[in-house]
Write a protein that holds these residues in place. Structure first.
Motif, PDB file in Angstrom:
ATOM      1  N   LYS A 152       0.827  -1.207   0.000  1.00  0.00           N
ATOM      2  CA  LYS A 152       0.000   0.000   0.000  1.00  0.00           C
ATOM      3  C   LYS A 152       0.862   1.258   0.000  1.00  0.00           C
ATOM      4  O   LYS A 152       0.554   2.240  -0.676  1.00  0.00           O
ATOM      5  N   ALA A 153       1.946   1.224   0.766  1.00  0.00           N
ATOM      6  CA  ALA A 153       2.826   2.385   0.851  1.00  0.00           C
ATOM      7  C   ALA A 153       3.510   2.657  -0.482  1.00  0.00           C
ATOM      8  O   ALA A 153       3.596   3.810  -0.922  1.00  0.00           O
ATOM      9  N   LEU A 154       3.998   1.620  -1.135  1.00  0.00           N
ATOM     10  CA  LEU A 154       4.669   1.792  -2.428  1.00  0.00           C
ATOM     11  C   LEU A 154       3.723   2.321  -3.492  1.00  0.00           C
ATOM     12  O   LEU A 154       4.077   3.214  -4.266  1.00  0.00           O
ATOM     13  N   GLU A 155       2.519   1.787  -3.538  1.00  0.00           N
ATOM     14  CA  GLU A 155       1.553   2.246  -4.527  1.00  0.00           C
ATOM     15  C   GLU A 155       1.140   3.689  -4.257  1.00  0.00           C
ATOM     16  O   GLU A 155       0.989   4.490  -5.192  1.00  0.00           O
ATOM     17  N   SER A 156       0.971   4.022  -2.996  1.00  0.00           N
ATOM     18  CA  SER A 156       0.592   5.391  -2.651  1.00  0.00           C
ATOM     19  C   SER A 156       1.707   6.367  -2.979  1.00  0.00           C
ATOM     20  O   SER A 156       1.461   7.453  -3.516  1.00  0.00           O
ATOM     21  N   ARG A 157       2.936   5.977  -2.690  1.00  0.00           N
ATOM     22  CA  ARG A 157       4.080   6.846  -2.994  1.00  0.00           C
ATOM     23  C   ARG A 157       4.241   7.012  -4.493  1.00  0.00           C
ATOM     24  O   ARG A 157       4.528   8.117  -4.989  1.00  0.00           O
ATOM     25  N   ALA A 158       4.041   5.954  -5.231  1.00  0.00           N
ATOM     26  CA  ALA A 158       4.172   6.020  -6.685  1.00  0.00           C
ATOM     27  C   ALA A 158       3.116   6.957  -7.278  1.00  0.00           C
ATOM     28  O   ALA A 158       3.393   7.682  -8.243  1.00  0.00           O
ATOM     29  N   SER A 159       1.929   6.969  -6.695  1.00  0.00           N
ATOM     30  CA  SER A 159       0.859   7.816  -7.219  1.00  0.00           C
ATOM     31  C   SER A 159       1.125   9.293  -6.976  1.00  0.00           C
ATOM     32  O   SER A 159       0.497  10.153  -7.604  1.00  0.00           O
ATOM     33  N   LEU A 160       2.058   9.613  -6.086  1.00  0.00           N
ATOM     34  CA  LEU A 160       2.349  11.008  -5.755  1.00  0.00           C
ATOM     35  C   LEU A 160       3.511  11.590  -6.543  1.00  0.00           C
ATOM     36  O   LEU A 160       3.787  12.787  -6.442  1.00  0.00           O
TER      37      LEU A 160
END
Length: 253
Positions: free
Chosen positions: A191-199
């Motif tokens: 979840k953290a990686l996907e959220s960071r990638a989206s930013l």
């Protein structure tokens, strides 16, 4: 930890940088925010999260994840991570009296865990059972508990006492977190990686703002209010009067 939970966590790591030319002390003296009595400490943690943790760990890892992990695999892993949060979504919906959301969350969990191959495929969304995400922090807000002071938590980013308690409770709902620490850690990591990638696409805009710290703090509290009120943010009398005047003006044409 749930999807605000992780998204806000990652936002804190991303936005913790010092974009202006002022020092932390100079910026802290510009204004006093009653929601941020620990601003001096929070700004120090903000800089640490961005200049160290995000620059050397989280961002490079997210970029590598996006570059080398096939999209179909990323989608499947994210679906599995989201599926493990459905029990907490269901209970949190129930605690707010949202029976429809409760049954949808439980139905999604059962369907995706079986037909969807342990959540790898989001079968529920394909048949119209869209995710009804709720956090225990929102439940506490519905019950009238205030957020408390703003907190910039080292390695976790923007938070507040109410949300921290909510994250702990939400984690206790997860069937995997209670059975296997490593699988639970993997869920949070995905979840953290996907959220960071989206930013990544928003970095330039955020870094160019006069005071990213103040900007994100304001956005953070607005986001919490939006979630607690289910998007029905109350407007002040002045705002309502202005909208009435505009509507009356437009009706004349």
């Amino acid at each position: 930890m749930n999807k605000v939970g992780v998204l806000v966590l990652v936002s804190g790591l991303l936005l913790g940088g010092c974009a202006s030319q002022q020092t932390t002390a100079e910026r802290a003296q510009q204004y006093e925010d009653p929601k941020d009595p620990l601003e001096s400490f929070n700004r120090t943690m903000w800089d640490f999260n961005y200049d160290v943790l995000d620059e050397y760990i989280l961002r490079p890892t997210a970029v590598a994840y996006v570059d080398y992990m096939p999209q179909i695999a990323r989608t499947g892993l994210l679906n599995m991570a989201d599926n493990l949060e459905e029990p907490s979504n269901g209970l949190n919906n129930l605690l707010q009296g949202k029976l429809d959301g409760t049954f949808i969350s439980l139905g999604r969990f059962l369907l995706n865990s079986t037909v969807g191959l342990l959540g790898l495929i989001d079968v529920a969304s394909e048949i119209g059972l869209n995710r009804e995400e709720e956090e225990f922090g929102e439940v506490l807000g519905k019950w009238g508990l205030n957020t408390g002071p703003y907190l910039m938590v080292p390695a976790l980013g923007p938070s507040d006492p109410r949300s921290l308690v909510g994250d702990v409770v939400d984690s206790s709902y997860s069937p995997i977190d209670g059975l296997n620490f490593y699988l639970g850690f993997l869920r949070v990591g995905i979840k953290a990686l996907e959220s960071r990638a989206s930013l990544i696409q928003q970095e330039q805009q955020l870094n160019s703002s006069a005071d990213p710290y103040a900007f994100v703090k304001s956005a953070y509290f607005q986001n919490l209010e939006f979630k607690v009120t289910d998007g029905k943010v109350e407007k002040s009398e002045e705002e309502e009067a202005l909208e009435d005047d505009i509507d009356a003006f437009l009706d004349e044409f």
